[in-house]
Design a protein around this motif. Structure first.
Motif, mmCIF file in Angstrom:
data_model
loop_
_atom_site.group_PDB
_atom_site.id
_atom_site.type_symbol
_atom_site.label_atom_id
_atom_site.label_comp_id
_atom_site.label_asym_id
_atom_site.label_seq_id
_atom_site.Cartn_x
_atom_site.Cartn_y
_atom_site.Cartn_z
ATOM 1 N N LYS A 460 8.896 -5.242 -2.985
ATOM 2 C CA LYS A 460 7.592 -4.656 -3.287
ATOM 3 C C LYS A 460 7.502 -3.288 -2.604
ATOM 4 N N CYS A 464 -1.135 -2.284 -1.783
ATOM 5 C CA CYS A 464 -2.391 -1.940 -2.439
ATOM 6 C C CYS A 464 -3.448 -1.647 -1.385
ATOM 7 N N THR A 471 2.980 -4.956 -3.272
ATOM 8 C CA THR A 471 2.983 -5.013 -4.734
ATOM 9 C C THR A 471 3.925 -3.978 -5.310
ATOM 10 N N CYS A 475 -0.777 -2.999 -9.240
ATOM 11 C CA CYS A 475 -0.929 -4.129 -8.323
ATOM 12 C C CYS A 475 -1.162 -5.425 -9.103
ATOM 13 N N GLU A 476 -0.231 -6.381 -8.949
ATOM 14 C CA GLU A 476 -0.344 -7.645 -9.679
ATOM 15 C C GLU A 476 -1.557 -8.453 -9.234
ATOM 16 N N HIS A 477 -1.846 -8.428 -7.927
ATOM 17 C CA HIS A 477 -2.984 -9.203 -7.421
ATOM 18 C C HIS A 477 -4.298 -8.678 -8.026
#
Length: 1009
Positions: A460, A464, A471, A475-477
């Motif tokens: 990663k 973020c 990430t 940003c996946e979250h």
């Protein structure tokens, strides 16, 4: 236009006797010839000779038909003034030769110009001008217009003067103008308009007969010409003129010149002049010289603020912008809503252009910056408008991370608290979710993270700054949270009261929520922007479950809002990526793309369509018929459509715009795409091509040196990304968009295949067979050398790999090598002992290219996707492999057939091919044949695989199966709730499978030879 051009044969003179007139109108040509010959001998009137020649042109004999060409040539050479009726007859008689054997500008056009010069005030002179414009003979049209201008110089009818000027300008920028004459015409048109401008400047009042610039169109024409043939300083100086400047025109209520001037100055980055111009324009409204809101246009305010921020003393300039803005705010009471919004946007723009050092960071008790406050004030007033997101997205993307946090944590919640209504809450929540998605595409929300920590490699590369998670980009979250929140908001719309109120909104909030969820899922799936020719397939490395969820969710929304074109276009592209071409076509058809935008929108579906599903071309209506009809109607004549209407109405800027549009249309990448896609599909099914591509009527204006233009319009796609990231169309395209390079490579490849497939007519029996064979061989050698050279030139350009898919690059490279090996085989001497080396190198390279294409299709499966599904999403590579193998096989067949013919013609064997060339061609033919058989076998396996049971359960398991936990599981459940995972998902899978089967069925009909 001339009466005969569209309505049949002309009417003879009234002085012609009734017997001859009846015979002519009845088409009794033998009688016409006999009677006209008799009258000509008796009356010694050359008009009867013209009737005779015109009648002969209607007969079948070649000599009779060509008599009119001889007569026209004689008239041109004689330098005499032709009779008008004779000219009409000859033009009608020669219509079959026009644009082919007879150039209008070399025969009829000069004769019409000669006639008008002798009879300038005859009403027929206007018909002559119209006729020359119909055939776009600008040289003759300019001469006629100049003659008419001279004849009516003292008249108050100003149109002839400006027709002459406009045509002189069009000629000066046209390819019809010789290099020697171009400088003269450029100087002439500029001097004419400068003289007219000086008359206007120096006269207290310009009368129609004064030959000055009087109307808005005339003044705009002057600046158009000045922009092309004048200098930058001349343009700027004249623009400040008290009589002809943009401000003086604005005083008279004319805004067109102001818009065009601002566009020009912005292109030159002349911000000081833009600032002065905008300030003066806005002050006219404040002072009451014009209506206060005549120039209260968003384009003016935006440029005014931008120019002020670039001024040397930007603080003072921006202060003046604010001062003028305050005056407009004070006058805005009772103003139309559109102007009030423009003022609000101007206030927002001005705030963002003020340097950060001049803004007070503590202007709000919560520490909110003025920029955040202004966005909040704007959204508080316009949050429920259709354009609210587009209005603020660029400003939100400019915020610092601290401002972003305060905007999300304080401003948006406050607006939500102040709007208690359910509908307002849903609308605002939808807007907030879109803005959060926008921020995931902004670089300031991420910070770099070490790639190695404590000796361990980190996968990663970012952290973020909104959620603090490690990430990648985006940003996946954050995307997961956006999907969950959007699905929750979407579910609340099931409330009956909200459902009843939705039709009264500018836009259904569910549509925006579905788009955000779909786009977030596509990015979570790993879909990458295809801004350059990536070697791997489009779905390589993509997580199929998330990709299918995205398409299913967007398709479900389309069933609820079928009229949304942005969503429909996005789904068309996604289904093309997925290999569901027939279903993509079903979605494309209801859009009913209008004729005027065919050139701009058609590539969104038709580009590369023959490589995805040639079976689509087997429908009852030809697939490319709308495009062929559009281009056929617009390019049928040499002149732009409705050009005479623009001349008649005195719309001189429209004449220039129409001419420019027509020129680009004849050099359109979409036009080339139309021809190439249809030809490829026709060859797939063994059909007969109507023309060689060189002889295609639509390719009349295209040569190797022509720069083709791409005008594909992506404006209808969803635009939820910031300017920092790639737009969504670059994620969902199969490959790079249309380009001059790709269009020319496809054009050259088609020319090469035309050369290989040429067969002389069956009745072709040359009297001197040996001489004819030598001429043919010379032509083939020269043509191959030219094609090989042109292909190599385009392929060796540094930008070429980024403009093609990997499969296209392999195919065009292979075509170039095939042309080279064929040329070498035909030209190498039979006695050359070193022939084997170059032939062997070329043949080895060709086999390697074919093997590389084969490997890219058969040996690059996505581990997460079944081989069958992966193959169905990569039919483009399979099509290029087949096309390459067919080209190789036809090349070998051409060489071997040529060799056999030469041996039959010359028994000595000296004119045949070198034995090494024959051996290499036989080997190449065998390799190509094996690859074609492999493609055929693979298509059959795909058909058998899709015919087996279990696909429904397998695909549902890909979409909603798996053992995810945490956020991934929450996302999956959120999508299930939106799409109705039971019947809704099953119906969708059924449509996808049916489309795949139709695609494979179409491929099963493709000829592998």
């Amino acid at each position: 236009m001339s009466s005969y051009a569209r309505y049949g044969r002309p009417t003879l003179k009234n002085s012609v006797d009734l017997q001859l007139q009846n015979a002519f109108s009845d088409g009794n040509w033998s009688t016409v010839i006999r009677l006209a010959d008799k009258r000509a001998k008796t009356l010694k009137d050359p008009y009867y000779e013209a009737i005779k020649i015109s009648a002969e042109s209607q007969l079948d004999g070649a000599a009779d038909k060509c008599a009119v060409l001889v007569a026209l040539d004689d008239l041109v050479r004689q330098k005499a003034v032709p009779d008008a009726d004779t000219l009409e007859l000859y033009e009608w008689a020669a219509q079959d030769f026009l644009r082919i054997d007879l150039q209008y500008a070399e025969a009829i056009g000069p004769l019409r110009a000669r006639w008008v010069k002798a009879n300038p005030k005859n009403p027929f002179a206007l018909q002559c001008l119209q006729a020359c414009l119909e055939f776009w003979d600008l040289v003759s049209a300019q001469q006629i217009a100049a003659t008419l201008d001279k004849a009516y110089a003292k008249s108050s009818d100003r149109k002839y003067m400006f027709w002459s000027i406009t045509l002189t300008f069009l000629l000066s920028i046209s390819t019809q103008c010789t290099d020697a004459s171009r400088k003269i015409y450029c100087m002439l048109v500029l001097k004419q308009l400068e003289r007219a401008a000086d008359i206007t400047e120096n006269s207290s009042k310009v009368e129609p007969q004064d030959r000055g610039l009087l109307t808005e169109e005339e003044i705009c024409l002057y600046y158009r010409v000045l922009l092309v043939h004048g200098t930058k300083s001349d343009f700027i100086t004249r623009m400040q003129s008290p009589r002809l400047g943009a401000i003086s025109q604005l005083r008279e209520g004319h805004k067109l010149l102001l818009w065009e001037t601002l566009d020009t100055l912005e292109g030159w980055a002349e911000w000081d002049h833009i600032y002065d111009l905008c300030r003066e324009a806005l002050n006219l409204g404040i002072d009451g010289v014009t209506h206060p809101f005549l120039v209260c246009d968003w384009r003016v305010w935006k440029r005014f603020a931008t120019a002020a921020s670039k001024a040397r003393d930007s603080e003072a300039a921006l202060g003046e912008v604010q001062s003028i803005l305050k005056k407009f705010i004070a006058m805005s009471t009772g103003a139309p809503a559109m102007y009030k919004k423009n003022i609000s946007l101007a206030l927002l723009e001005t705030t963002f252009r003020i340097p950060a050092a001049l803004l007070s960071p503590n202007s709000d008790q919560r520490g909110l910056s003025p920029r955040v406050i202004q966005i909040g004030l704007f959204l508080d007033q316009y949050f429920d408008k259709l354009s609210a997101f587009d209005d603020v997205k660029d400003y939100v993307a400019e915020l610092t991370i601290e401002e972003v946090k305060s905007f999300l944590e304080h401003v948006l919640p406050k607006i939500l608290d102040e709007k208690p209504g359910k509908l307002s809450q849903i609308t605002l929540k939808s807007l907030e979710i879109k803005l959060r998605y926008l921020l995931t595409t902004c670089p300031q929300t991420l910070s770099h993270h070490p790639t190695v920590v404590d000796g361990q490699e980190q996968h990663k590369p970012y952290q973020c700054r909104l959620c603090s998670n490690l990430t990648s980009f985006p940003c996946e979250h954050c995307l997961n949270k956006i999907i969950i929140s959007a699905a929750d908001t979407y579910g609340k719309m099931a409330d009956s009261d909200l459902g009843d109120a939705i039709p009264h909104l500018d836009k259904d909030p569910r549509l925006d929520l579905a788009l955000v969820m779909g786009l977030s899922l596509l990015k979570l799936a790993g879909l990458q922007p295809r801004t350059s020719g990536l070697a791997w397939p489009p779905l390589q490395g993509v997580k199929p479950g998330l990709f299918f969820q995205a398409v299913l969710l967007l398709d479900t929304q389309l069933q609820a809002t079928p009229s949304d074109s942005a969503l429909r276009l996005l789904l068309v592209q996604l289904y093309l990526l997925l290999g569901c071409t027939s279903y993509a076509y079903q979605l494309w058809q209801p859009m009913d793309v209008k004729r005027t935008i065919q050139d701009a929108l058609s590539p969104l579906f038709f580009d590369r369509i023959s490589t995805l599903s040639p079976g689509l071309f087997q429908g009852t209506r030809p697939l490319m018929d709308p495009l062929r009809s559009y281009y056929g109607g617009n390019l049928r004549d040499n002149c732009p459509v409705r050009i005479w209407d623009a001349f008649s109405s005195g719309s001189y800027t429209s004449i220039i715009d129409i001419s420019e549009y027509d020129s680009k249309l004849r050099r359109s990448c979409t036009l080339m795409m139309t021809m190439v896609e249809e030809r490829r599909a026709t060859r797939c099914f063994g059909g007969k091509l109507d023309y060689d591509i060189d002889d295609h009527p639509l390719a009349a204006s295209i040569s190797d040196s022509t720069t083709l233009t791409n005008k594909t319009d992506y404006g209808s796609f969803p635009h939820l990304e910031s300017l920092h990231g790639a737009p969504i169309q670059e994620f969902v395209r199969l490959g790079p968009e249309l380009s001059n390079t790709r269009s020319h490579l496809s054009f050259l490849s088609e020319q090469y295949l035309d050369l290989l497939s040429f067969k002389p007519p069956k009745d072709y029996r040359p009297a001197k067979a040996n001489e004819a064979a030598l001429r043919d061989r010379t032509y083939i050698d020269e043509r191959l050398a030219q094609l090989n050279s042109s292909l190599a030139d385009y392929l060796h350009q540094p930008s070429t790999p980024s403009l093609l898919t990997g499969a296209e690059l392999s195919y065009y490279t292979l075509t170039s090598m095939l042309a080279a090996v064929l040329l070498t085989s035909l030209t190498i001497a039979k006695t050359d002992s070193a022939a084997k080396t170059p032939l062997s190198l070329l043949s080895s390279s060709i086999r390697s290219a074919l093997t590389g294409l084969r490997t890219s299709y058969f040996s690059s499966p996505n581990p997460a996707m079944s081989p069958t599904c992966f193959s169905l999403t990569n039919m483009h590579i399979l099509a290029q492999l087949r096309e390459a193998a067919v080209a190789a096989k036809h090349t070998a067949a051409f060489a071997l057939t040529f060799h056999d013919k030469e041996l039959a013609r010359d028994r000595s064997g000296k004119s045949g091919l070198h034995r090494d060339a024959v051996a290499e061609m036989k080997a190449l033919e065998m390799v190509a044949g094996k690859m074609l058989q492999e493609v055929k076998t693979h298509v059959q396996k795909l058909k058998e695989s899709l015919g087996r049971g279990g696909w429904l359960d397998r695909m549902l398991d890909w979409i909603f199966g798996g053992d995810e936990s945490g956020e991934d599981d929450q996302v999956k459940k959120a999508v299930q709730e939106v799409v109705n995972s039971g019947p809704g998902a099953e119906d969708w899978v059924g449509r996808v499978l049916e489309s795949w089967r139709e695609t494979v069925k179409g491929w099963g009909m493709v000829r592998m030879e």
